[in-house]
Design a protein around this motif. Structure first.
Motif, short mmCIF file in Angstrom:
data_model
loop_
_atom_site.label_atom_id
_atom_site.label_comp_id
_atom_site.label_asym_id
_atom_site.label_seq_id
_atom_site.Cartn_x
_atom_site.Cartn_y
_atom_site.Cartn_z
N VAL A 59 -81.32 22.82 -41.67
CA VAL A 59 -82.09 21.90 -42.50
C VAL A 59 -83.44 22.47 -42.94
N ILE A 60 -83.77 23.67 -42.48
CA ILE A 60 -85.09 24.21 -42.81
C ILE A 60 -85.06 24.85 -44.20
N HIS A 61 -85.68 24.17 -45.13
CA HIS A 61 -85.63 24.59 -46.52
C HIS A 61 -86.34 25.93 -46.75
N ALA A 62 -87.43 26.14 -45.99
CA ALA A 62 -88.27 27.30 -46.27
C ALA A 62 -87.61 28.61 -45.86
N ARG A 63 -86.62 28.57 -44.99
CA ARG A 63 -86.03 29.81 -44.47
C ARG A 63 -84.71 30.07 -45.18
N GLU A 64 -84.69 31.10 -45.98
CA GLU A 64 -83.52 31.29 -46.83
C GLU A 64 -82.28 31.71 -46.05
N VAL A 65 -82.48 32.39 -44.93
CA VAL A 65 -81.30 32.82 -44.16
C VAL A 65 -80.66 31.62 -43.47
N PHE A 66 -81.49 30.67 -43.02
CA PHE A 66 -80.96 29.51 -42.29
C PHE A 66 -80.33 28.47 -43.20
N ILE B 106 -79.66 40.96 -45.73
CA ILE B 106 -78.84 40.72 -44.53
C ILE B 106 -77.83 41.84 -44.34
N LEU B 107 -77.19 42.24 -45.44
CA LEU B 107 -76.11 43.21 -45.33
C LEU B 107 -76.59 44.65 -45.19
N SER C 93 -79.21 44.60 -40.23
CA SER C 93 -77.80 44.67 -40.64
C SER C 93 -76.93 45.24 -39.52
N GLY C 94 -77.53 46.04 -38.63
CA GLY C 94 -76.77 46.57 -37.50
C GLY C 94 -76.25 45.45 -36.62
N LEU C 95 -77.14 44.48 -36.38
CA LEU C 95 -76.76 43.32 -35.57
C LEU C 95 -75.63 42.54 -36.26
N TYR C 96 -75.73 42.48 -37.59
CA TYR C 96 -74.73 41.73 -38.33
C TYR C 96 -73.38 42.44 -38.31
N TRP C 97 -73.39 43.70 -38.75
CA TRP C 97 -72.11 44.41 -38.86
C TRP C 97 -71.54 44.75 -37.48
N GLY C 98 -72.43 45.28 -36.62
CA GLY C 98 -71.95 45.71 -35.32
C GLY C 98 -71.66 44.55 -34.39
N GLY C 99 -72.61 43.61 -34.32
CA GLY C 99 -72.48 42.52 -33.35
C GLY C 99 -71.60 41.39 -33.83
N VAL D 102 -75.79 34.19 -32.79
CA VAL D 102 -77.00 33.38 -32.62
C VAL D 102 -78.24 34.25 -32.83
N ALA D 103 -78.21 35.46 -32.27
CA ALA D 103 -79.36 36.35 -32.41
C ALA D 103 -79.59 36.67 -33.88
N HIS D 104 -78.49 36.89 -34.60
CA HIS D 104 -78.65 37.23 -35.99
C HIS D 104 -79.22 36.07 -36.79
N VAL D 105 -78.65 34.88 -36.61
CA VAL D 105 -79.17 33.72 -37.34
C VAL D 105 -80.65 33.55 -37.04
N LEU D 106 -80.98 33.61 -35.76
CA LEU D 106 -82.35 33.33 -35.34
C LEU D 106 -83.33 34.41 -35.74
N ILE D 107 -83.04 35.62 -35.32
CA ILE D 107 -84.04 36.67 -35.49
C ILE D 107 -84.12 37.11 -36.95
N ALA D 108 -82.94 37.39 -37.55
CA ALA D 108 -82.99 37.80 -38.96
C ALA D 108 -83.53 36.65 -39.81
N GLY D 109 -83.15 35.42 -39.44
CA GLY D 109 -83.63 34.26 -40.19
C GLY D 109 -85.13 34.18 -40.23
N GLN D 110 -85.76 34.54 -39.12
CA GLN D 110 -87.22 34.49 -39.10
C GLN D 110 -87.85 35.76 -39.65
N ALA D 111 -87.16 36.89 -39.47
CA ALA D 111 -87.76 38.16 -39.86
C ALA D 111 -87.81 38.31 -41.38
N TYR D 112 -86.89 37.66 -42.07
CA TYR D 112 -86.90 37.76 -43.53
C TYR D 112 -88.19 37.12 -44.03
N PRO D 113 -88.98 37.86 -44.81
CA PRO D 113 -90.31 37.34 -45.17
C PRO D 113 -90.23 36.06 -46.00
#
Ligand code: SF4
Ligand code: SF4
Lengths: 244, 397
Positions: B181-188, B267-268, B273-279, B319-330
């Motif tokens: 529901v967080i509008h400001a975070r594009e990954v989420f 993301i890709l 992206s390592g976390l995404y593709w590998g994990g 979960v790590a990808h959604v959370l960490i990448a979601g926040q790391a994306y500026p």
């Protein structure tokens, strides 16, 4: 050792029910604190970015001093109430420019919506504040704010010796952000950044009451082409920019 | 067909060693909490951009897994898969202990855990967190009622089990919605975030049930009909395909709109992206599917266990990808522009978990483990012999 499983299950269930019901019990009424500001005002800021000097950091320095903001020397974890952002369009069609970015004191602030304890709240005059005695440091507000306006206090803090006694220092583990210098505004003065910007001769920032049709800010917001950051998010920010 | 439930003796050397190891991890986790409490979150690697770090990854993974762990019980109660009836107690109990582990980490990672009671007194009902407080406690209550009905009043099992089933769907929707529901975070921000969390909960919940059932039966000298394991393996296959489907739908939706090209490209191919593709993709999706569809491996316990273990790793990675990448994306202050500042605007955040955070997270896993060990010792959660009906033959690849 043996244990009567009926007792244990019962106890566990009772504890869980207790936790579930406890929230409904309003044990202590919310303190009136600063919520009771007059709603006759609607405070807002207007920044003329054509006057903002890229090299100037007067607003940031003034804010730090006025609000006892410590510097930890770690860029990713320092506390920023106001910062200078440099912007350049990707096609390089116009020269880069700088602008101060701070809490936008949104009319529909997502930080307030998501705060589980109502530690983040909007005063009737539009100023968004954090009650640092109620904040549990869950940091959900930081996730929700699109302007990166909030900082967590990552380290233990001490009140500075020559600090401003009017502004209490925030303890570690809570979230803080720009208050529009609420203590000054309530005293009839503009925020420290605005005052310093005027004094520095750039006069890029102004502050005032949008509800007063005679105020300079009302006039300018009405007659000039002003914009806000990310208007598409629909949060109705109260920091307006001219010349964006 | 239902054999008698028994508690384990819990006197063996192995039992105490296991309890000791988990106890050690729990103490380390508690020490990490005290350390962070005294010196502030500065001792973690979290920063003002990645404000939820490894503890949240552990906590949310455990909570999501908890909801999935109830699945086995729901299969029996709600979907009348009678052969899983013998695992109902185990499944409902496991859901509670995983929830307890996850919630403990979540609470101990607060900036001010001492003020916890405030969440109970001043509630903001517009906050997804507030709703989650109710959903978690509500789910624990429902699981307790369900367990109680299984132990004492079989006649309420259907209703209690159905309520718990509904509870777990709502719970995972709530957990997914913390982000969705967080509008400001594009990954989420996406309507499909919550359903994806549900699908992932099904894979990891089924996996943890599989692993614990096999291990517990083996080490306590109990009998288990291999066909039951094959049935669970088939569930895992189906749920993993469901996750795959939702991932595809998500990417399809995103790539249909140029507005998402930038973030999707990040993301890709970006720093996470390592976390995404590998994990997420390799460990969590393709590797388990490859095992599960390979007739040689998926008919062996070791193959199934490996797939289950990989699914759990995949869940953590997800979960790590959604959370960490979601926040790391500026955050995009000015879409289409390059921005920079002393506050690192416009930059992808750099984050890797610190030791303290990992210990705190592992402490939660250890707590769940301890509660499980105590549970099977003090309650009659599992049958001495798990059998399947003669005429039931799960599909084999
Ligand atoms: S700018 Fe951020 S912190 Fe300020 S009111 Fe808006 S959402 Fe809240
Ligand atoms: S960190 Fe504090 S102010 Fe922010 S949402 Fe949580 S309780 Fe509210």
């Amino acid at each position: 050792m043996t244990m009567d499983r009926r007792t244990v299950l019962g106890m566990g269930g009772a504890a869980a029910v207790g936790v579930l019901l406890a929230p409904g019990v309003q044990l202590i009424a919310a303190p009136p604190n600063e919520t009771a500001a007059a709603n006759a005002h609607r405070w807002a800021m207007l920044v003329d970015i054509t006057k903002c000097n890229p090299a100037c950091t007067a607003c940031i320095d003034a804010c730090r001093k006025e609000n006892n903001i410590p510097l930890f020397g770690d860029p990713a974890r320092d506390i920023h109430w106001i910062r200078k952002v440099e912007v350049q369009d990707k096609e390089r069609q116009r020269p880069p420019f700088t602008l101060p970015v701070l809490c936008n004191h949104c009319e529909y602030p997502p930080c307030v919506h998501v705060c589980p304890t109502s530690a983040s709240f909007v005063r009737k005059d539009g100023i968004v504040l954090v009650d640092e005695h109620r904040c549990i440091g869950c940091r959900y507000c930081m996730i929700a704010c699109p302007y990166k306006a909030r900082s967590l206090v990552y380290f233990p803090t001490k009140p500075p010796k020559d600090g401003n006694p009017q502004v209490p220092i925030r303890a570690k583990g809570v979230v803080e952000k720009c208050t529009f210098c609420v203590h000054r505004v309530d005293d009839g003065q503009p925020p420290a950044c605005v005052e310093t910007c005027q004094q520095s001769g750039h006069a890029a920032m102004m502050f005032g009451d949008l509800n007063d049709p005679q105020s300079e800010i009302s006039q300018r917001v009405k007659t000039l082409r002003t914009e806000t950051i990310r208007p598409d998010l629909g949060l109705k920010p109260h920091v307006h920019y001219q010349g964006l | 067909m239902i054999s008698n439930y028994t508690a384990i003796e819990g006197q063996s050397f192995r039992y105490w060693i296991l309890l000791g190891i988990l106890g050690g991890f729990f103490l380390l986790g508690f020490g990490a909490f005290v350390y962070m409490e005294v010196y502030g979150h500065g001792v973690s690697n979290m920063n003002n951009q990645v404000v939820w770090g490894a503890p949240h990854v552990f906590a949310i993974s455990l909570l999501v897994m908890a909801s999935g762990a109830l699945n086995l019980a729901s299969m029996a109660t709600v979907f009348a898969a009678k052969h899983y009836k013998q695992f109902r107690r185990f499944s409902a109990f496991l859901a509670i202990v995983l929830l307890a582990g996850g919630l403990t980490v979540l609470l101990l990672d607060l900036g001010r855990p001492d003020r916890l009671l405030l969440t109970m007194i001043h509630m903001n009902f517009r906050s997804m967190f507030t709703w989650n407080v109710f959903l978690y406690t509500g789910f624990i209550v429902l699981c307790f009622l369900y367990l109680w009905s299984m132990f004492e009043h079989e006649k309420y099992v259907k209703i209690a089990g159905s309520a718990a089933f509904a509870g777990r769907l709502i719970l995972t929707t709530g957990t997914g919605s913390i982000f969705g529901v967080i509008h400001a975070r594009e990954v989420f921000h996406s309507a499909i975030t919550a359903p994806t969390f549900i699908a992932v909960s099904l894979t990891s919940g089924t996996s943890i049930c599989l692993l614990l059932l096999v291990a517990t039966f083996r080490y306590t000298g109990r009998d288990m009909d291999m066909r039951l394991i094959h049935g669970m393996r088939n569930m895992l296959t189906f749920f993993t395909l469901l996750v795959f489907y939702l991932f595809v739908v998500e990417k399809f939706t995103k790539y249909y709109s140029p507005a998402f090209y930038e973030v999707e490209g990040w993301i890709l191919a970006g720093p996470y992206s390592g976390l995404y593709w590998g994990g997420v993709i390799l460990l969590g999706l393709f590797a388990p599917l490859a095992i599960l569809f390979n007739p040689r491996m998926s008919n062996k316990i070791s193959g199934i266990m490996t797939a289950a273990f990989l699914s759990i790793l995949g869940e953590f990675a997800f979960v790590a990808h959604v959370l960490i990448a979601g926040q790391a994306y500026p955050l995009q202050l000015f879409p289409g522009h390059e921005v920079s500042s002393l506050f690192l605007d416009g930059q992808s955040a750099v984050y890797s978990p610190s030791f303290v955070e990992l210990l705190l997270g592992l402490g939660g896993v250890a707590l769940a483990g301890i509660l499980y060990l105590l549970g099977i010792r003090f309650f009659r959660l599992l049958p001495k012999k798990a059998v399947a009906p003669e005429d039931w033959h799960p599909w084999n690849p």
